[in-house]
Scaffold this motif. Structure first.
Motif, PDB file in Angstrom:
ATOM      1  N   ALA A  27      -6.326  29.167  37.071  1.00 40.00           N
ATOM      2  CA  ALA A  27      -7.174  29.288  35.883  1.00 40.00           C
ATOM      3  C   ALA A  27      -8.502  28.548  36.034  1.00 40.00           C
ATOM      4  CB  ALA A  27      -6.433  28.765  34.652  1.00 40.00           C
ATOM      5  N   VAL A  28      -8.580  27.605  36.965  1.00 36.81           N
ATOM      6  CA  VAL A  28      -9.827  26.841  37.146  1.00 36.81           C
ATOM      7  C   VAL A  28     -10.969  27.757  37.590  1.00 36.81           C
ATOM      8  CG1 VAL A  28     -10.963  25.011  38.460  1.00 36.81           C
ATOM      9  CG2 VAL A  28      -8.664  24.643  37.521  1.00 36.81           C
ATOM     10  N   PRO A  29     -10.860  28.448  38.742  1.00 35.14           N
ATOM     11  CA  PRO A  29     -11.959  29.350  39.117  1.00 35.14           C
ATOM     12  C   PRO A  29     -12.121  30.527  38.165  1.00 35.14           C
ATOM     13  CG  PRO A  29     -10.104  29.618  40.631  1.00 35.14           C
ATOM     14  CD  PRO A  29      -9.813  28.417  39.795  1.00 35.14           C
ATOM     15  N   VAL A  30     -11.004  31.003  37.592  1.00 34.16           N
ATOM     16  CA  VAL A  30     -11.094  32.127  36.655  1.00 34.16           C
ATOM     17  C   VAL A  30     -11.903  31.729  35.424  1.00 34.16           C
ATOM     18  CG1 VAL A  30      -9.790  33.646  35.123  1.00 34.16           C
ATOM     19  CG2 VAL A  30      -8.961  33.206  37.440  1.00 34.16           C
ATOM     20  N   SER A  31     -11.702  30.508  34.940  1.00 38.53           N
ATOM     21  CA  SER A  31     -12.435  30.054  33.751  1.00 38.53           C
ATOM     22  C   SER A  31     -13.929  29.930  34.029  1.00 38.53           C
ATOM     23  CB  SER A  31     -11.875  28.709  33.267  1.00 38.53           C
ATOM     24  OG  SER A  31     -12.099  27.676  34.222  1.00 38.53           O
ATOM     25  N   ILE A  32     -14.285  29.564  35.260  1.00 39.34           N
ATOM     26  CA  ILE A  32     -15.702  29.512  35.635  1.00 39.34           C
ATOM     27  C   ILE A  32     -16.284  30.923  35.697  1.00 39.34           C
ATOM     28  CG2 ILE A  32     -17.318  28.840  37.463  1.00 39.34           C
ATOM     29  CD1 ILE A  32     -15.358  26.575  38.154  1.00 39.34           C
ATOM     30  N   LEU A  33     -15.492  31.861  36.208  1.00 32.93           N
ATOM     31  CA  LEU A  33     -15.912  33.260  36.274  1.00 32.93           C
ATOM     32  C   LEU A  33     -16.197  33.818  34.884  1.00 32.93           C
ATOM     33  CD1 LEU A  33     -16.154  36.008  37.839  1.00 32.93           C
ATOM     34  CD2 LEU A  33     -13.695  36.260  37.478  1.00 32.93           C
ATOM     35  N   MET A  34     -15.445  33.366  33.880  1.00 27.57           N
ATOM     36  CA  MET A  34     -15.580  33.921  32.543  1.00 27.57           C
ATOM     37  C   MET A  34     -16.658  33.231  31.709  1.00 27.57           C
ATOM     38  SD  MET A  34     -11.665  34.918  31.546  1.00 27.57           S
ATOM     39  CE  MET A  34     -12.222  36.302  30.550  1.00 27.57           C
ATOM     40  N   LEU A  35     -17.219  32.150  32.212  1.00 27.43           N
ATOM     41  CA  LEU A  35     -18.249  31.436  31.451  1.00 27.43           C
ATOM     42  C   LEU A  35     -19.493  32.294  31.178  1.00 27.43           C
ATOM     43  CD1 LEU A  35     -19.213  28.807  30.126  1.00 27.43           C
ATOM     44  CD2 LEU A  35     -20.025  28.063  32.382  1.00 27.43           C
ATOM     45  N   PRO A  36     -20.023  33.037  32.165  1.00 34.24           N
ATOM     46  CA  PRO A  36     -21.231  33.829  31.899  1.00 34.24           C
ATOM     47  C   PRO A  36     -21.068  34.881  30.800  1.00 34.24           C
ATOM     48  CG  PRO A  36     -20.871  33.630  34.268  1.00 34.24           C
ATOM     49  CD  PRO A  36     -19.636  33.111  33.598  1.00 34.24           C
TER      50      PRO A  36
END
Length: 534
Positions: free
Chosen positions: A482-491
């Protein structure tokens, strides 16, 4: 014919994504086979670091996603139709059934029965001064369950990310993959970018890991259940047979596709859950369920800001609320892909209301039906539910609750069937979404869908053989993913409103920025004649 199909697979399948994501899963299984304790320790360390450094960010991300979706849906942009269609492809019930069952998944039975009881016998720390196991603990227990599966958590399943995915796919021809969330930043480059490959891989790993866990727990739970009901041996062989039977149903549904198999299973799931809810309202603790839902939902709403931003007890947060938030984020992009696939022709407002409001309230009420019934029976017979839950875990909770319901001799079997249906729907939906992620196709090849369904079942069997430690480690691995996925969803927080505005202009919902254009024309009057027409 065979050569043409192989050529199609070679051209359509993203083999780097397919190989890397599959390879990581194989490595995880092999490492677990040789040293499950070492893998568990490694995953637990990663889990704790993820919660420590990203937990607060996840809380804010979910809140922001919900609020932006809320504002968009009730603004003029809410009238924007997605997917380049003038009307929806699916009826409301079929559409809603797919979205709700895909998002709720195995939690519809596993956690619906157990989570409220956990909070009832140990009241969450933000509700200070309330004694556990009393009538005063009912509201906080159910309200905290609502938060774990509430408005903000469900919003991550596509409340605003589908705007980007559907615009990029249906309007700009981008593939139906998680990487499409990066289209606003990288544009056409995202098709072949290494960042796109990375995005696809982490999203697939998160969703697959989160799906394998429920398959494994299903084998354990149903095996426990048939042992309690029929006296069948609760052994590894029984667990394997259960998973094989589940996989056979999944394969039939997977082969028939989203317009037949997944729709049929989703509707069956919803209809069966509705029938059980009505039965319990009429013949079970119906008054208690209704009163508890209304009062607990009031607690959820009045304490929404306080609970959703709670940061005091880090240990409690890591094992409960942030664990669930990490799960929702890990599944987020692939569920959003499925939502994008079935929502063509729907308005932005419709997508938000279904994903964030209707699905959330429906889930909360269902948790009250199961978990609330468990609390009712616990109040009337202390230890009748909490005892089995604490002694034998999640499988025991639903059996203990169901056996105290009217027609208690058959209700445990009915709930076992419902559990299987929920998990089958989860596996089916995720196999389809993963197949879309490695092909970019809205209707991916049957062979790819079948492959992922079988792989997830086989890995679950291997992990069960090694003991619950392997399944538990994979469950926790979702939170790390979920860490990289959450960064992906920020934009998406920034670009979803911009894309909504662009589509609103294209569909004539709002006018072009005429003030800017008129200002430009006015300014031209003062320019030299040679450059007026530039």
């Amino acid at each position: 014919m065979k050569n043409n199909y192989l050529k199609f697979l070679k051209e359509k399948v993203d083999w780097p994504v397919f190989s890397i994501s599959g390879g990581i899963l194989v490595i995880f299984v092999l490492m677990s086979m040789f040293n499950v304790d070492g893998v568990t320790k490694f995953v637990n360390t990663g889990f704790n670091l993820s919660i420590k450094y990203f937990g607060a960010y996840w809380q804010l991300l979910l809140i922001a996603t919900f609020l932006i979706g809320l504002v968009l849906s009730f603004s003029k942009y809410g009238n924007v139709r997605l997917g380049n269609l003038a009307k929806p492809q699916m009826s409301f019930f079929k559409w809603a059934a797919i979205v709700v069952t895909a998002g709720l998944g195995a939690g519809g039975v596993f956690w619906a029965a157990a989570e409220p009881m956990y909070y009832f016998i140990d009241v969450p720390p933000m509700f200070e001064g309330i004694k556990s196991g009393t009538e005063q603990a009912i509201g906080p227990a159910l309200a905290q369950s609502y938060m774990s599966w509430g408005f903000t958590a469900w919003a991550i399943y596509g409340a605003i990310s589908t705007i980007i995915i559907m615009y990029a796919h249906y309007n700009k021809g981008m593939p139906l993959k998680p990487r499409t969330l990066l289209y606003p930043i990288l544009g056409e480059k995202i098709r072949h970018s290494a960042w796109g490959t990375f995005a696809d891989v982490v999203c697939i790993i998160g969703a697959v890991a989160g799906t394998i866990g429920p398959i494994g727990f299903l084998g354990l739970q149903v095996s426990y259940g048939v042992n309690a009901i029929f006296g069948w041996a609760d052994t590894f062989s029984t667990q394997v047979l259960i998973i094989i039977a589940l996989t056979a149903v999944v394969l039939v549904s997977t082969i028939t596709g989203i317009d037949k198999g997944i729709q049929w299973l989703s509707k069956l799931n919803v209809n069966m859950a509705v029938c059980i809810a009505i039965f319990l309202l009429l013949f079970g603790p119906g008054e208690f369920i209704i009163n508890s839902f209304i009062s607990s939902f009031g607690t959820y709403m009045s304490e929404f800001a306080n609970v959703s931003t709670y940061r005091a007890d880090q240990e409690w947060l890591s094992y409960w609320m942030l664990f669930f938030f990490g799960w929702f984020i890990g599944f987020g992009p692939l569920v959003a892909l499925l939502v994008a696939r079935v929502s063509r022709g729907r308005k932005i407002r419709e997508v938000f209301l279904l994903v964030s409001i209707i699905a959330s309230v429906t889930t909360n009420f269902w948790f009250t039906v199961l978990g609330g019934s468990g609390i009712f029976y616990e109040l009337n017979n202390a230890g009748s539910v909490s005892g089995p839950l604490l002694d034998n875990g999640l499988p025991a909770a639903i059996i203990a609750i169901a056996s105290q319901m009217p027609f208690g001799s058959v209700m445990p079997l009915i709930f076992l069937i419902l559990t299987v249906l929920f998990v089958v729907t989860t596996v089916d939906s995720m196999a389809y979404s993963v197949a879309m992620s490695v092909t970019g196709e809205g209707d991916p090849p049957k062979l790819i869908r079948v492959f992922w369904a079988v792989v997830m079942a086989v890995i679950a069997i291997i992990l069960i053989k090694m003991g619950e430690g392997g399944v538990g480690a994979l469950q926790s691995f979702v939170v790390i993913a979920a860490v990289p996925v959450s960064i992906l969803m920020l934009p998406t927080l920034w670009y979803a409103p911009r894309f909504a505005k662009q589509m609103a202009k294209e569909q004539g919902i709002i006018e072009e920025d005429t003030d800017v254009i008129e200002g430009k024309e006015e300014y031209k009057r003062f320019l030299p004649s040679k450059i007026k027409n530039i």
